[in-house]
Each structure stands twice: as C-alpha cells, then as structure tokens.
Design a protein around this motif. Structure first.
Motif, short mmCIF file in Angstrom:
data_model
loop_
_atom_site.label_atom_id
_atom_site.label_comp_id
_atom_site.label_asym_id
_atom_site.label_seq_id
_atom_site.Cartn_x
_atom_site.Cartn_y
_atom_site.Cartn_z
N CYS A 18 -34.75 12.07 6.09
CA CYS A 18 -34.89 10.63 6.33
C CYS A 18 -34.61 10.30 7.79
O CYS A 18 -35.35 9.54 8.43
CB CYS A 18 -33.94 9.84 5.44
SG CYS A 18 -34.59 9.49 3.80
N GLY A 19 -33.55 10.89 8.33
CA GLY A 19 -33.21 10.64 9.73
C GLY A 19 -34.30 11.12 10.68
O GLY A 19 -34.67 10.43 11.63
N ILE A 20 -34.83 12.31 10.40
CA ILE A 20 -35.90 12.86 11.23
C ILE A 20 -37.16 11.99 11.14
O ILE A 20 -37.82 11.71 12.14
CB ILE A 20 -36.22 14.30 10.82
CG1 ILE A 20 -35.01 15.21 11.11
CG2 ILE A 20 -37.46 14.83 11.54
CD1 ILE A 20 -35.13 16.61 10.54
N SER A 21 -37.47 11.53 9.93
CA SER A 21 -38.69 10.73 9.73
C SER A 21 -38.61 9.40 10.48
O SER A 21 -39.62 8.92 11.01
CB SER A 21 -38.92 10.47 8.23
OG SER A 21 -37.92 9.62 7.70
N LYS A 26 -40.10 5.70 15.08
CA LYS A 26 -39.77 5.07 16.35
C LYS A 26 -40.67 5.58 17.47
O LYS A 26 -41.09 4.81 18.34
CB LYS A 26 -38.29 5.33 16.69
CG LYS A 26 -37.32 4.59 15.79
CD LYS A 26 -35.88 5.05 16.00
CE LYS A 26 -35.32 4.61 17.34
NZ LYS A 26 -35.08 3.15 17.38
N ARG A 27 -40.98 6.89 17.46
CA ARG A 27 -41.83 7.45 18.52
C ARG A 27 -43.27 6.96 18.37
O ARG A 27 -43.98 6.78 19.36
CB ARG A 27 -41.78 8.98 18.48
CG ARG A 27 -42.53 9.61 19.66
CD ARG A 27 -41.84 9.27 20.97
NE ARG A 27 -42.63 9.64 22.14
CZ ARG A 27 -43.46 8.81 22.77
NH1 ARG A 27 -43.60 7.56 22.34
NH2 ARG A 27 -44.12 9.20 23.84
N ALA A 28 -43.71 6.76 17.14
CA ALA A 28 -45.08 6.26 16.92
C ALA A 28 -45.23 4.84 17.46
O ALA A 28 -46.32 4.44 17.87
CB ALA A 28 -45.42 6.30 15.44
N VAL A 88 -31.09 10.09 13.52
CA VAL A 88 -32.19 9.26 14.02
C VAL A 88 -32.21 9.28 15.54
O VAL A 88 -33.26 9.49 16.17
CB VAL A 88 -32.05 7.80 13.52
CG1 VAL A 88 -33.06 6.90 14.23
CG2 VAL A 88 -32.27 7.73 12.02
N GLU A 89 -31.05 9.08 16.16
CA GLU A 89 -30.95 9.11 17.62
C GLU A 89 -31.44 10.45 18.18
O GLU A 89 -32.24 10.49 19.12
CB GLU A 89 -29.50 8.89 18.06
CG GLU A 89 -29.09 7.43 18.15
CD GLU A 89 -27.73 7.26 18.80
OE1 GLU A 89 -27.62 6.44 19.72
OE2 GLU A 89 -26.79 7.96 18.38
N SER A 90 -30.97 11.55 17.60
CA SER A 90 -31.33 12.89 18.09
C SER A 90 -32.81 13.17 17.89
O SER A 90 -33.48 13.73 18.77
CB SER A 90 -30.49 13.95 17.37
OG SER A 90 -29.12 13.76 17.61
N ASP A 93 -34.88 11.02 20.40
CA ASP A 93 -34.73 11.52 21.77
C ASP A 93 -35.50 12.83 21.96
O ASP A 93 -36.14 13.04 23.00
CB ASP A 93 -33.25 11.74 22.09
CG ASP A 93 -32.50 10.43 22.24
OD1 ASP A 93 -33.15 9.38 22.41
OD2 ASP A 93 -31.25 10.46 22.17
N PHE A 94 -35.45 13.70 20.95
CA PHE A 94 -36.17 14.98 21.04
C PHE A 94 -37.68 14.74 21.11
O PHE A 94 -38.37 15.35 21.94
CB PHE A 94 -35.85 15.85 19.82
CG PHE A 94 -36.68 17.09 19.73
CD1 PHE A 94 -36.39 18.20 20.51
CD2 PHE A 94 -37.77 17.15 18.86
CE1 PHE A 94 -37.18 19.35 20.43
CE2 PHE A 94 -38.55 18.29 18.78
CZ PHE A 94 -38.26 19.40 19.57
N LEU A 95 -38.20 13.87 20.24
CA LEU A 95 -39.64 13.60 20.23
C LEU A 95 -40.08 12.91 21.51
O LEU A 95 -41.19 13.15 22.01
CB LEU A 95 -40.00 12.74 19.02
CG LEU A 95 -39.86 13.43 17.66
CD1 LEU A 95 -40.05 12.43 16.52
CD2 LEU A 95 -40.86 14.57 17.52
#
Length: 218
Positions: A18-21, A26-28, A88-90, A93-95
């Motif tokens: 969920c956090g990764i998604s 956010k990046r989209a 979510v933050e990580s 930031d990675f993406l």
C-alpha cells in the motif's frame, strides 16, 4: 500455526505494498487516493514531516475504532500506523529520483500500477483479519458492525468526504490551483468511486481464496 503465519505475512505484504502504491500515485501526479488527499491537505497546513503527521492522524482515528469495534484493530493496524507514512515518503522519493522526467505515458502506467496494487494490497490485509488501517476500519465498522450500508457504498462516502476536506485544507494552506491537480485529479475521482468495489473484487477473487487454500491444505 501455519495459518497464523500466513495471515501475518498477508498483513505485512498488504501494508508495505500500500505504501509503495501511494508512491506511484504521487509520482503519476493525477491525484492521490482520497485518504492521501486528506493527508496532503493536512501536510500543506501543518509544518511537520509527512510520516510523523500520518502517525498522529491515525492515532486519532484509532480511538474511534477502539470505542466502536476493536475487532478491526490488530498487528496490521499498528504496522500501518507506524510504517506506512514513511514507506510512502521513501517510495515517492525513490521514484522521483529514478524517473525525474516522467512523460504522459509513464504517468498513466504509474497510475494504473498504483490503483491496482493499492486495491490488491488492501484486500490482503483486510482478508488476513489481523487488523486493518484505521481509515479502512471506519467503512468496515459502518458496514459490518453497524449494518448501515454495504462496504462499497460506505467506502465511497468516506472517500468523497476525505477529498472535500483535503482540498479545502490545501487551499487554506495557500496552495495554488495549479498544484491542486497533483493531489486531487482524475486519479482521486477514480479511486473515490472504484476503490471500494475493486477491493471487494480482489477480496473475493484472490485474497479469500488464497487464505482458504491454506486452510484446505492444513
């Protein structure tokens, strides 16, 4: 014991994915899911880190569940409460670093990845029944404990409320209309009206059969 282990793994998988998604959402930049819209509005208004703010808001929502129906509070609830905001933050930031110049096609792909994985992950930790997020617990309590409405409709109503409040808070914080589309957009509308049905679909088609298969084997 094997079933308990499977439930714990399903819970951890659900929370982390969920956090990764949400990072993909956010990046989209098509708008995040309704609860993250609320969190974005609060984040714009309150000058503390997103991860810490997420913990504070979820502790407040946790109080509601403790009084209304503690059945939905468990290990997954606390994993979600203390880790999801930072994941979510990580993830975001990675993406952002990996795809600094994302074009429209990439944004669409990221959005589709975000919504599918978010609903799938949510169905896993809901089905694991070791506790759900404090936000998910609200719709589940209204639907299954109070029997006011079906889950899908309760989720739609709560999602719409989050979008409205998050938008108002963002604007009150001085946010510009040009930046509003990144937190409230087509992605937000899609998730507000389709996350409930999609989670229910994944519950029935994937998560519940996955858990039941373990029972049959044992």
């Amino acid at each position: 014991m094997e079933q308990k282990t499977k439930r714990i793994c399903m819970s951890i998988f659900g929370v982390l994915v969920c956090g990764i998604s949400v990072g993909f959402f956010k990046r989209a930049a098509f708008g995040v899911d309704p609860f993250q819209t609320l969190m974005s509005g609060l984040d714009a208004l309150i000058p503390i880190s997103f991860g810490t703010l997420y913990v504070i808001v979820n502790v407040l929502l946790l109080l509601f569940s403790l009084f209304a129906d503690r059945h939905y509070i468990g290990i997954a609830t606390f994993i979600n409460l203390f880790l999801l905001g930072y994941v979510v933050e990580s993830s975001y930031d990675f993406l952002l670093r990996t795809f600094p110049n994302l074009q429209m096609t990439g944004r669409i792909i990221f959005f589709l990845i975000g919504i599918i994985t978010l609903c799938l992950a949510s169905s896993f930790y809901i089905t694991a029944d070791l506790g759900v997020s404090t936000y998910d617990a609200i719709s589940l309590i209204v639907a299954n404990t109070w029997h006011i409405w079906k889950f899908r409709y309760c989720r739609i109503v709560s999602d719409v409320i989050c979008v409205i409040i998050g938008t108002i808070l963002y604007l009150l914080a001085g946010g510009k209309m040009s930046g509003l589309a990144a937190i409230v957009g087509v992605g937000t509308i899609v998730t507000a009206f389709f996350m409930g049905p999609l989670i229910e679909f994944f519950n029935v088609r994937i998560a519940q059969p996955f858990l039941q298969k373990g029972k049959d084997v044992s």
